[in-house]
Scaffold this active site. Structure first.
Site, PDB file in Angstrom:
ATOM      1  N   ASN A   9       9.599  10.758   1.343  1.00  0.00           N
ATOM      2  CA  ASN A   9       8.555   9.139   0.875  1.00  0.00           C
ATOM      3  C   ASN A   9       9.056   9.561  -0.465  1.00  0.00           C
ATOM      4  O   ASN A   9       8.321  10.000  -1.429  1.00  0.00           O
ATOM      5  CB  ASN A   9       7.783  10.323   1.348  1.00  0.00           C
ATOM      6  CG  ASN A   9       6.483   8.436   1.106  1.00  0.00           C
ATOM      7  OD1 ASN A   9       7.043   7.293   1.231  1.00  0.00           O
ATOM      8  ND2 ASN A   9       5.509   8.874   0.890  1.00  0.00           N
ATOM      9  N   LYS A  11       8.134   6.397  -2.078  1.00  0.00           N
ATOM     10  CA  LYS A  11       6.938   5.937  -2.738  1.00  0.00           C
ATOM     11  C   LYS A  11       7.103   4.476  -3.289  1.00  0.00           C
ATOM     12  O   LYS A  11       7.833   4.326  -3.045  1.00  0.00           O
ATOM     13  CB  LYS A  11       5.805   7.265  -3.637  1.00  0.00           C
ATOM     14  CG  LYS A  11       5.451   7.880  -2.683  1.00  0.00           C
ATOM     15  CD  LYS A  11       4.290   8.984  -2.502  1.00  0.00           C
ATOM     16  CE  LYS A  11       4.189  10.094  -1.893  1.00  0.00           C
ATOM     17  NZ  LYS A  11       3.185  11.764  -2.066  1.00  0.00           N
ATOM     18  N   HIS A 105      -1.327   6.786   5.565  1.00  0.00           N
ATOM     19  CA  HIS A 105      -0.856   7.659   4.877  1.00  0.00           C
ATOM     20  C   HIS A 105      -1.678   7.855   3.744  1.00  0.00           C
ATOM     21  O   HIS A 105      -2.566   6.923   3.348  1.00  0.00           O
ATOM     22  CB  HIS A 105       0.542   7.475   3.516  1.00  0.00           C
ATOM     23  CG  HIS A 105       0.991   8.392   3.207  1.00  0.00           C
ATOM     24  ND1 HIS A 105      -0.075   8.793   1.447  1.00  0.00           N
ATOM     25  CD2 HIS A 105       2.067   9.758   2.409  1.00  0.00           C
ATOM     26  CE1 HIS A 105       0.685   9.620   0.727  1.00  0.00           C
ATOM     27  NE2 HIS A 105       1.999  10.799   1.729  1.00  0.00           N
ATOM     28  N   GLU A 107      -2.472   7.556   1.093  1.00  0.00           N
ATOM     29  CA  GLU A 107      -2.470   6.581  -0.500  1.00  0.00           C
ATOM     30  C   GLU A 107      -2.768   5.589   0.064  1.00  0.00           C
ATOM     31  O   GLU A 107      -2.859   4.183  -0.426  1.00  0.00           O
ATOM     32  CB  GLU A 107      -0.427   6.729  -1.334  1.00  0.00           C
ATOM     33  CG  GLU A 107      -1.647   8.536  -1.633  1.00  0.00           C
ATOM     34  CD  GLU A 107       0.266   8.785  -2.628  1.00  0.00           C
ATOM     35  OE1 GLU A 107       0.750   7.947  -2.018  1.00  0.00           O
ATOM     36  OE2 GLU A 107       0.261  10.119  -2.332  1.00  0.00           O
ATOM     37  N   GLU A 184      -0.672  16.205   6.363  1.00  0.00           N
ATOM     38  CA  GLU A 184      -0.943  16.366   5.063  1.00  0.00           C
ATOM     39  C   GLU A 184      -2.582  16.311   4.572  1.00  0.00           C
ATOM     40  O   GLU A 184      -2.960  14.903   4.067  1.00  0.00           O
ATOM     41  CB  GLU A 184       0.187  14.666   4.512  1.00  0.00           C
ATOM     42  CG  GLU A 184       0.769  13.972   5.009  1.00  0.00           C
ATOM     43  CD  GLU A 184       1.765  13.920   3.625  1.00  0.00           C
ATOM     44  OE1 GLU A 184       2.797  13.808   3.262  1.00  0.00           O
ATOM     45  OE2 GLU A 184       1.051  12.608   3.973  1.00  0.00           O
ATOM     46  N   GLY A 190       0.904  15.967  -4.313  1.00  0.00           N
ATOM     47  CA  GLY A 190       1.496  15.386  -6.219  1.00  0.00           C
ATOM     48  C   GLY A 190       0.320  16.138  -6.887  1.00  0.00           C
ATOM     49  O   GLY A 190       0.515  16.131  -8.038  1.00  0.00           O
ATOM     50  N   SER A 229       2.776  18.992  -2.256  1.00  0.00           N
ATOM     51  CA  SER A 229       3.999  19.867  -2.358  1.00  0.00           C
ATOM     52  C   SER A 229       4.995  20.533  -1.777  1.00  0.00           C
ATOM     53  O   SER A 229       4.650  21.752  -2.193  1.00  0.00           O
ATOM     54  CB  SER A 229       2.839  20.301  -3.459  1.00  0.00           C
ATOM     55  OG  SER A 229       1.691  19.622  -3.503  1.00  0.00           O
TER      56      SER A 229
HETATM   57  P1  13P Z   1       4.034  15.594  -2.661  1.00  0.00           P
HETATM   58  O1  13P Z   1       5.512  16.060  -2.001  1.00  0.00           O
HETATM   59  O2  13P Z   1       4.966  14.584  -4.210  1.00  0.00           O
HETATM   60  O3  13P Z   1       3.217  16.336  -2.952  1.00  0.00           O
HETATM   61  O4  13P Z   1       3.868  13.753  -1.527  1.00  0.00           O
HETATM   62  C1  13P Z   1       3.317  14.638  -1.000  1.00  0.00           C
HETATM   63  C2  13P Z   1       3.629  12.597   0.617  1.00  0.00           C
HETATM   64  O5  13P Z   1       2.295  12.281   0.038  1.00  0.00           O
HETATM   65  C3  13P Z   1       4.881  12.768   1.547  1.00  0.00           C
HETATM   66  O6  13P Z   1       4.081  11.778   2.175  1.00  0.00           O
END
Ligand code: 13P
Length: 273
Positions: A9, A11, A105, A107, A184, A190, A229
């Site tokens: 992903n 982003k 997601h 976010e 997740e 992150g 992560s």
């Molecule tokens: P990270 O791997 O940067 O923690 O992000 C995970 C994520 O949100 C994947 O959709």
């Protein structure tokens, strides 16, 4: 048998030119990995999917068409067409060769949360997007996970069960066979603070058991991947757990070497059922 899936992903990162280079490099390295695995008799050991920003879909399609890599978008509209400014429908995504779409997601959920919508209402929106994706032949990767506050209060299972129940109610448990779940935990995204392999295993197994109450065959066959992560150092340990079928990778998917090492870890996953 559940084939591991590693999904990157991206982003909202990187301009178009460097994204094209990154994608070409991932493709090249993934093909090398595939031919190495084929020599070991492990051809088609995993699925790899990339989720670029939607405005790069045309370039993604041009680069990946004819390869074994899959691609998709980070979101989809809950509606088919109409006056929904800024939204992209599932049928539009079909036109760009997408196989997958990320749904729910955290976010994205945050954006709705600022509107102070109830979590149950958000789960209903996820279910609407899920219906839209599956009815257009896209495989949804439904993201699910608790916030840090829910985690501290021991509410992980409650949060997860609520969404699973809404989805099962909307299309029945059989439809979930065409679905991937991504556990997740929001506190792991992150932050560099991944869930332990044991924690991920426990939550994935809880999800499978909850679905198995409705349909044991579907529960056994659907893929549940872990995100939060994941990096080149912790991937093998996380993927070694029997109910973890791969990963949804954020930051590390922007680095070709790290991403391919994670793919390699998934391809070598033991205990594949
Ligand atoms: P990270 O791997 O940067 O923690 O992000 C995970 C994520 O949100 C994947 O959709």
């Amino acid at each position: 048998m559940r084939k591991p899936l590693v999904a990157g992903n991206w982003k909202m990162n990187n301009p178009i030119e460097s994204s094209k280079i990154l994608l070409e490099n991932i493709l090249h390295q993934a093909e090398l990995l595939e031919s190495m695995l084929a020599k070991d008799g492990k051809a088609s050991a995993l699925d790899i999917a990339i989720f670029p920003p939607s405005v790069y879909l045309k370039e993604t399609q041009e680069i990946l068409t004819g390869s074994s890599l899959h691609w998709g978008t980070q979101n989809v509209s809950a509606y088919d067409e109409g006056a929904y400014t800024g939204e992209i429908s599932a049928s539009m995504l079909q036109g760009f060769g997408c196989d997958y779409v990320l749904i729910g997601h955290s976010e994205r959920r945050c954006i709705y949360e600022t509107l102070e919508l109830d979590q149950f209402v958000l789960d209903k929106i996820v279910a609407q997007k899920y219906e839209m994706a599956t009815s257009h032949g896209l495989t949804p990767i439904i993201c699910i996970g608790e916030t840090e506050e829910d985690y501290a209060k021991g509410k992980t299972e409650e949060v997860i069960a609520r969404l699973l129940d809404v989805l099962i109610e909307s299309k029945g448990s059989k439809a979930l066979a065409q679905t991937v779940f991504a556990y997740e935990p929001v506190w792991a995204i992150g932050t560099g603070k991944s869930a332990t392999p044991e924690w991920a295993q426990d939550v994935h197994s809880f999800m499978r058991e909850r679905i198995a109450k409705h349909d044991a065959t579907t529960a056994e066959s659907l893929r549940i991947i872990y995100g939060g992560s994941v990096n080149a150092n912790n991937a093998a340990a996380i993927f070694s757990k029997p109910d973890v079928d791969g990963g949804l990778i954020g930051g590390a998917s922007l680095d070709v070497d790290k991403f391919i090492q994670i793919c390699f870890a998934a391809a070598l996953k033991p205990n594949k059922i």
